[in-house]
Design a protein around this motif. Structure first.
Motif, PDB file in Angstrom:
ATOM      1  N   MET A   1       0.852  -1.183   0.000  1.00 23.60           N
ATOM      2  CA  MET A   1       0.000   0.000   0.000  1.00 23.60           C
ATOM      3  C   MET A   1       0.892   1.238   0.000  1.00 23.60           C
ATOM      4  O   MET A   1       1.893   1.285   0.699  1.00 23.60           O
ATOM      5  N   ASP A 149      -3.268  -6.316  -4.730  1.00 19.72           N
ATOM      6  CA  ASP A 149      -2.177  -6.615  -3.816  1.00 19.72           C
ATOM      7  C   ASP A 149      -0.824  -6.399  -4.479  1.00 19.72           C
ATOM      8  O   ASP A 149      -0.658  -6.617  -5.687  1.00 19.72           O
ATOM      9  N   GLU A 171       3.279  -2.135  -6.642  1.00 20.91           N
ATOM     10  CA  GLU A 171       2.060  -1.862  -5.899  1.00 20.91           C
ATOM     11  C   GLU A 171       0.913  -1.554  -6.858  1.00 20.91           C
ATOM     12  O   GLU A 171       1.106  -1.396  -8.062  1.00 20.91           O
ATOM     13  N   THR A 196      -2.201  -6.248   0.988  1.00 24.03           N
ATOM     14  CA  THR A 196      -1.543  -4.962   0.763  1.00 24.03           C
ATOM     15  C   THR A 196      -2.344  -4.041  -0.149  1.00 24.03           C
ATOM     16  O   THR A 196      -2.079  -2.848  -0.218  1.00 24.03           O
ATOM     17  N   ASP A 198      -5.835  -2.062  -1.474  1.00 26.56           N
ATOM     18  CA  ASP A 198      -6.901  -1.317  -0.799  1.00 26.56           C
ATOM     19  C   ASP A 198      -8.201  -1.482  -1.590  1.00 26.56           C
ATOM     20  O   ASP A 198      -8.369  -0.846  -2.634  1.00 26.56           O
ATOM     21  N   GLU A 200     -11.008  -0.268  -1.152  1.00 29.41           N
ATOM     22  CA  GLU A 200     -11.716   0.999  -1.297  1.00 29.41           C
ATOM     23  C   GLU A 200     -11.225   1.769  -2.521  1.00 29.41           C
ATOM     24  O   GLU A 200     -11.962   2.549  -3.122  1.00 29.41           O
ATOM     25  N   VAL A 201      -9.971   1.549  -2.897  1.00 27.22           N
ATOM     26  CA  VAL A 201      -9.388   2.224  -4.053  1.00 27.22           C
ATOM     27  C   VAL A 201      -9.696   1.466  -5.336  1.00 27.22           C
ATOM     28  O   VAL A 201     -10.127   2.047  -6.339  1.00 27.22           O
TER      29      VAL A 201
END
Length: 221
Positions: A1, A149, A171, A196, A198, A200-201
């Motif tokens: 992240m 991830d 990433e 790793t 997100d 939400e993103v």
């Protein structure tokens, strides 16, 4: 992240450039949505079976041309015989944007017409052994996009699978381009780092999506 501080933008070798955080969150979500649609068919995402009997741990679906070891076909002869989904022009334009960004040259994307994409999905246990992308007849650069991830990506040399190589953490949102003298360098995914990404993103609950755009240099028979 992604952390609080900007990550460096390394040139691993001549023609091989890592651009951290290139894809904004909105574009990542758009690509995840598109990948889910492609994974449903007409050729579904699958674990590719290798000639020696092994099965790849990453799952793959293709656009434009279907890759099967070690050639391309318009139809998925090793899956269901269907013709693969077409390669969209908006994805080709994204590839040209990627080359311009990676190489810092407004003309870097000129003439770049990718006609196939391999969309790989890695769960937490998936890996990819060291290999060359050499089934294409074109030596145009490969554009690689990561979503979800993080992974440890190993980028080596064009001669063999051994050293020298460099391990890079890719990433979500990262761009990696390899062309020129690095076009046929060996590379692979050592491991995925679960948890790793997100959601939400990206809108991706777990795992890693990797899209590689390529020019095959092939013509329809």
């Amino acid at each position: 992240m992604t952390g609080l501080f900007p990550r460096p933008r390394p040139v691993l070798a001549e023609g091989a450039v890592h651009v951290p955080g290139w894809l904004p969150a909105e574009r990542q979500r758009e690509l995840v949505t598109a990948c889910r649609e492609w994974a449903r068919g007409p050729v579904p995402m699958r674990h590719t079976r290798l000639p020696g009997g092994g099965v790849m741990s990453a799952q793959t679906v293709c656009l434009g041309w279907h890759w099967l070891p070690y050639r391309y076909s318009r139809t998925a002869d090793d899956v269901n015989g269907a013709q693969v989904a077409p390669f969209p022009e908006w994805l080709a334009e994204l590839g040209r944007e990627a080359l311009r960004e990676a190489y810092g040259d407004p003309a870097a994307g000129d003439g770049y017409e990718p006609d196939t994409a391999l969309v790989n999905f890695y769960d937490g246990d998936a890996r990819m052994g060291m290999h060359q992308d050499k089934d294409e007849r074109s030596d145009a650069p490969v554009v690689s996009l990561s979503i979800g991830d993080s992974c440890v990506f190993r980028f080596g040399n064009p001669e063999d699978r051994g050293r020298p190589y460099t391990d890079v953490e890719l990433e979500s949102g990262d761009l990696f381009v390899f062309g020129g003298p690095s076009r046929f360098a060996y590379h692979g995914v050592v491991k995925v780092l679960p948890g790793t990404g997100d959601p939400e993103v990206t809108g991706l609950a777990s795992g890693r999506i990797n899209l590689t755009l390529r020019m095959t240099g092939l013509a329809d028979a």
